[in-house]
Write an enzyme that holds these catalytic residues in place. Structure first.
Site, mmCIF file in Angstrom:
data_model
loop_
_atom_site.group_PDB
_atom_site.id
_atom_site.type_symbol
_atom_site.label_atom_id
_atom_site.label_comp_id
_atom_site.label_asym_id
_atom_site.label_seq_id
_atom_site.Cartn_x
_atom_site.Cartn_y
_atom_site.Cartn_z
ATOM 1 N N HIS A 127 -8.487 30.705 -5.668
ATOM 2 C CA HIS A 127 -7.194 30.691 -4.982
ATOM 3 C C HIS A 127 -6.153 30.072 -5.911
ATOM 4 C CE1 HIS A 127 -4.278 28.538 -2.202
ATOM 5 N NE2 HIS A 127 -4.164 29.782 -1.808
ATOM 6 N N ASN A 128 -4.931 30.671 -5.947
ATOM 7 C CA ASN A 128 -3.857 30.144 -6.816
ATOM 8 C C ASN A 128 -4.409 29.755 -8.187
ATOM 9 O OD1 ASN A 128 -2.084 30.542 -4.746
ATOM 10 N ND2 ASN A 128 -1.757 28.385 -4.290
ATOM 11 N N GLU A 139 -6.331 35.083 -8.349
ATOM 12 C CA GLU A 139 -5.076 35.281 -7.631
ATOM 13 C C GLU A 139 -3.896 35.100 -8.580
ATOM 14 O OE1 GLU A 139 -3.080 34.208 -3.364
ATOM 15 O OE2 GLU A 139 -4.048 32.571 -4.431
ATOM 16 N N ASP A 199 0.260 34.976 -8.308
ATOM 17 C CA ASP A 199 1.513 34.963 -7.532
ATOM 18 C C ASP A 199 2.638 35.463 -8.430
ATOM 19 O OD1 ASP A 199 0.337 33.879 -5.328
ATOM 20 O OD2 ASP A 199 1.793 32.275 -5.080
ATOM 21 N N HIS A 210 3.952 29.144 -8.118
ATOM 22 C CA HIS A 210 3.856 28.989 -6.673
ATOM 23 C C HIS A 210 5.270 28.963 -6.122
ATOM 24 C CE1 HIS A 210 1.619 26.931 -3.128
ATOM 25 N NE2 HIS A 210 1.569 28.237 -3.056
ATOM 26 N N GLU A 233 -0.359 38.391 -5.307
ATOM 27 C CA GLU A 233 0.504 37.882 -4.240
ATOM 28 C C GLU A 233 1.893 38.285 -4.710
ATOM 29 O OE1 GLU A 233 1.087 36.035 -0.658
ATOM 30 O OE2 GLU A 233 -0.892 36.090 -1.602
#
Length: 610
Positions: free
Chosen positions: A170-171, A200, A202, A215, A249
């Site tokens: 995640h992230n 992931e 973003d 983020h 994302e």
């Protein structure tokens, strides 16, 4: 004979007289006795009789014996050596059969072990094993608790992707917290090196038409999308040959999405999966069929068939906003018009989404009626936890058909993690954790994915793949094949000393904990051995009854007992229960950050009945 060999190995080092601590440490390593410097320093100090920082050959022999001649190994050796000096091949075979449950009992196995580990030439030539050889064998990778078979890819890799647990992050770009911390390429590199297969990214609009990764709406620093993709390309298949999924994302405008599509194609080239492997399939391809491929997970315009037909007729659609309306054949009597949505996805990026289309999760019923085989869902941990408690069986039927990704809730600003076990228990394939945050959840993640050659893909148990399954993690299954696991925790080997100790001391204890379905969660612990991190001896036996061993993990944690501030973590090791070897075994230890603490280990005896 051992005496003669030992002197021949060390005599030259003492030609100039005495040796200091550094030379002592090097000489022990030369004799194939791995040592923790802090322990050597403490034992050196105890044996340096004149306290001048230099020792004689006899003092070195004492140090060697303290470190290499462990009582518990001497005891085992004496049990099997008739004359208590050497093991003959037949004695070694007897040990392997009786104690190590060796299945590979080929005729020359004892001979091979002697040839590999016996350091004394005359003993080796006589087809015998001295205590020196036996202690080296017991300290070798062959006597680790983790089964050698599990270090290779041994599972069937030809099932569809949805039949596997997939190591997921995640992230991935963050290496600290979610609000202020730096974004760093190292996040991707370290995750890939650990065998992570779903990363992931973003993506946000950057200046000069260059998409950036960070983020959003926080003060985390920014990386160029191009730099991230180049790093992933370099490290994607170092730890595993199996496919990497890039979970986008995506917050970019259509024009910057086109830049992203160009970057993905130019950097990955043929590695990027940009078309179906078969004409109009109805199920996902296998990890085997997708070896060395990168898959893009993002929203998609229309269906795979429409993409293929549009590409085939070379018909370009300038409008990046398209109504997406898909319905399963089974759902046609039950047709309910879905609310049309405007999806701002650039066609160029949409065309790169094949088997991992991101689709919003609405309900299990909605998915049953309308969700396509190539559509994946992301569900936040809070909603997923609620569903797993209220509708566990429906959740399992959902994860049988569709790849489901679980991600940490937004309030985890410190990048903390949830316990992934509860979501593996219901078959969720992509349980995404913050890889940068050490602790129990990442220990479980690392332990689970040690299996199947650390390939990042683990075939789910049959009961999480069979649509007729009655399985629910909250009930003990009637048909289960439980394991009675017994572990005798014998001793510790050069455990990490306490940070609060000026020498090599710690008040050591070990916690043994199982993770799995709720009924299989169990925690037991040893007594405390005071002021001994070098060679604490417990000789305590623990029994665990594990109802669903296919999902169970065993975690060993070594702690220093603290009276005021609580216990101090010294090291841990986690592995799947079904990857545990029987017999006398060594449990290697890892730091909080996941680094090896060799030669620190636990010495245990394992047996189980199934």
């Amino acid at each position: 004979m051992e005496n003669k060999w030992f002197l021949s190995m060390i005599r030259d080092e003492f030609k100039g007289g005495k040796i200091n601590l550094e030379k002592t440490h090097r000489l022990l390593e030369k004799l194939d006795i791995p040592c923790n410097y802090t322990h050597v320093k403490s034992i050196f100090k105890d044996n340096d009789r004149l306290k001048q920082g230099r020792i004689t050959i006899e003092e070195f022999r004492s140090i060697y014996r303290i470190i290499a001649h462990r009582e518990e190994i001497v005891e085992i050796f004496n049990t099997y050596s008739g004359n208590q000096k050497f093991l003959f091949e037949k004695n070694l075979l007897e040990f392997l059969k009786q104690e190590q449950y060796a299945l590979d009992m080929r005729k020359n196995i004892a001979f091979e072990i002697i040839q590999k580990y016996e350091p004394i030439e005359e003993v080796k030539k006589a087809h015998q094993m001295s205590f020196e050889g036996f202690t080296r064998y017991m300290g070798s990778p062959e006597c680790l608790v983790f089964k050698t078979d599990c270090t290779e890819v041994y599972q069937d890799m030809n099932h569809p992707l949805n039949d596997y647990f997939i190591s997921s992050s995640h992230n991935t770009y963050l290496i600290s917290d979610q609000l202020l911390g730096p974004s760093d390429i190292w996040g991707y590199v370290s995750a890939l090196v650990k065998g992570c297969r779903c990363l992931e990214i973003d993506c946000w609009d950057g200046s000069q038409n260059e998409p950036v990764v960070y983020h959003g709406y926080t003060l985390t620093s920014k990386l160029l999308f191009k730099t991230v993709i180049q790093a992933i390309h370099k490290y994607a298949f170092i730890a595993s040959d199996y496919p990497v999924v890039l979970s986008l994302e995506n917050h970019c405008s259509p024009s910057q999405q086109e830049v992203m599509a160009d970057i993905l194609q130019s950097v990955f080239g043929d590695t990027l999966l940009s078309d179906m492997l078969d004409d109009f399939p109805d199920k996902l391809p296998s990890p085997e069929a997708l070896k060395f491929k990168v898959l893009v997970r993002n929203k998609k315009i229309g269906s795979l068939r429409e993409t293929r037909e549009r590409k085939g007729s070379d018909k370009h659609e300038d409008d990046s906003e398209k109504e997406s309306e898909t319905i399963s054949a089974a759902g046609l009597p039950l047709f309910k018009r879905r609310r049309t949505t405007k999806v701002k996805v650039a066609m160029a990026l949409s065309d790169l989404v094949i088997y991992t289309k991101a689709e919003k999760f609405r309900s299990f019923q909605h998915s049953r009626l309308y969700q396509q085989f190539n559509e994946t869902n992301s569900i936040g941990e809070t909603e997923a936890r609620k569903l797993s408690k209220l509708k566990a069986h429906e959740f399992i039927l959902h994860t049988m058909k569709f790849i489901t990704r679980i991600y940490p809730k937004a309030t985890r600003a410190d990048s903390s993690n949830f316990n992934p076990q509860e979501f593996w228990n219901i078959g969720c394939q992509m349980v995404a954790l913050n890889f940068q945050t050490p602790g129990l959840p990442m220990d479980l993640q690392n332990g689970k994915f040690l299996d199947n050659g650390s390939s990042g893909y683990i075939l789910k148990p049959q009961f999480l793949r069979d649509s007729k399954t009655p399985f629910s993690p909250n009930k003990t299954p009637r048909y289960s094949n439980p394991v009675t696991l017994t572990i005798r925790l014998i001793s510790g080997i050069q455990l990490p000393p306490s940070n609060h100790s000026s020498s090599n001391k710690a008040d050591t204890l070990v916690i043994l904990e199982t993770f799995g379905v709720p009924n299989d969660q169990m925690k037991q612990q040893t007594r405390v051995i005071k002021k001994n991190a070098f060679s604490p001896k417990w000789n305590e036996t623990f029994t665990f009854i594990i109802h669903v061993p296919e999902l169970a993990l065993m975690r060993f944690v070594v702690e220093n007992q603290g009276l005021i501030a609580g216990n101090e973590f010294l090291g841990q090791y986690t592995l799947p229960v079904l990857c545990m070897n029987k017999g006398y075994r060594r449990v290697p230890l890892f730091s909080k950050m996941g680094e090896s603490l060799e030669p620190a280990a636990l010495f245990i005896y394992v047996w189980y009945i199934r």
